[in-house]
Design an enzyme around this catalytic site. Structure first.
Site, PDB file in Angstrom:
ATOM      1  N   ALA A 250       0.801  -1.239   0.000  1.00  0.00           N
ATOM      2  CA  ALA A 250       0.000   0.000   0.000  1.00  0.00           C
ATOM      3  C   ALA A 250       0.827   1.279   0.000  1.00  0.00           C
ATOM      4  O   ALA A 250       0.268   2.368   0.108  1.00  0.00           O
ATOM      5  CB  ALA A 250      -0.998   0.032   1.148  1.00  0.00           C
ATOM      6  N   ALA A 251       2.134   1.180  -0.167  1.00  0.00           N
ATOM      7  CA  ALA A 251       2.942   2.400  -0.225  1.00  0.00           C
ATOM      8  C   ALA A 251       2.557   3.247  -1.437  1.00  0.00           C
ATOM      9  O   ALA A 251       2.399   4.468  -1.342  1.00  0.00           O
ATOM     10  CB  ALA A 251       4.424   2.057  -0.269  1.00  0.00           C
TER      11      ALA A 251
END
Length: 305
Positions: A250-251
């Protein structure tokens, strides 16, 4: 009023296991832990935008199963407007994720309800799109639906962001003129441009090709190397903040959501990119998808430190 961001995209329940390393084909490994975590690129970007200061609406589909109820509840807990989140028959989307000791991951996605999001459904919530400042799309819902949203966003005069993930081939040529900001990672930029992307120089070449295809502006996210911004006249590299990585899940979604929230609030492109990068850097210091996404106060504290 806070900035308005509308996310049209996917919601998945992430089934996450940690292991010493990623398995090879045909191999069985002993995992170290397991968790179910709300995810999906669309939902992740919606949560990121909401935590980072924007008023957010989500357009998408969940199944009529327990995961669907949990995914909706997770968005509502973030004060995200879910009037355009439709429950459909069948399973919700799921993502099977393995994370290794080096914080790298391997992911298998099953679309489930995400595959049932149609242009007609989105058209039924046109008032939600019309109220937006920024519209964000990804590629975890049907392509014809994404194409409809991009073109409708352009017709409405909104700022349109496409995060082309996951991308394995070039985009339809007629999409590019509707995209204000195209935000791929290295592998996605390579798939879209047909060029290898493994350095700043090759990223610049890929960005130039994507702008030549018609994209307004391109931001290629480069992980620990930061990001590269191109607008057709100039190219700028933004180094990433230095942090200790735990989990990169999810970066990229955090960057997109943070960039959109900052842009919608009136920040300049440069400010929005740097804001998104700090948010993404903080996210990799924590495990999970949505649980790893920082708040506005987290980002402000990091920038002040």
């Amino acid at each position: 009023m806070p900035a308005k961001v509308v996310v049209v995209g996917s919601l998945n329940m992430d089934l996450v296991t940690r292991a010493q390393r990623l398995p090879h084909a045909g191999e069985t490994l002993h995992g170290e832990s397991f968790a179910t975590v709300s995810g999906g690129k669309g939902a992740n970007q919606a949560v990121a935008s909401a935590r980072l200061g924007a008023q957010v609406s989500m357009i998408g589909c969940v199944g009529d199963d327990a995961y669907g109820e949990q995914l909706r509840a997770a968005l509502l807990a973030e004060q995200i407007d879910c009037q355009a989140l439709t429950s459909v028959e069948g399973s919700s989307g799921v993502a099977l994720i393995v994370v290794d000791d080096n914080s790298q991951n391997a992911i298998v996605i099953v679309a489930g309800a995400n595959g049932q999001l149609t242009p007609g459904m989105v058209a039924g919530f046109d008032a939600v799109l019309a109220a937006a400042d920024v519209i964000i799309c990804q590629l975890e819902v049907p392509m014809h639906t994404v194409g409809y949203v991009l073109k409708r966003g352009r017709e409405l005069g909104k700022t349109v962001i496409l995060n082309p993930a996951p991308a394995t081939s070039p985009l339809p040529a007629d999409w590019y003129s509707s995209i204000d900001y195209l935000i791929p990672n290295e592998s996605e930029a390579s798939a879209l441009s047909g060029l290898p992307v493994d350095s700043l120089e090759s990223a610049e070449l890929a960005a130039s090709r994507l702008i030549a295809a018609g994209a307004g502006k391109v931001i290629i996210t480069l992980g620990s190397q930061g990001s590269l911004f191109a607008n057709g006249q100039s190219v700028e590299h933004f180094p990433a903040p230095k942090v200790k990585s735990v989990d990169t899940t999810a970066a990229g979604d955090t960057f997109v959501g943070g960039f959109a929230a900052a842009l919608a609030s009136g920040k300049s492109e440069v400010e929005a990119i740097r804001f998104g990068q700090v948010a993404a850097a903080l996210s990799v210091t924590r495990a999970g998808a949505q649980p790893s996404i920082p708040s506005l106060s987290d980002v402000q504290a990091f920038k002040a430190s």
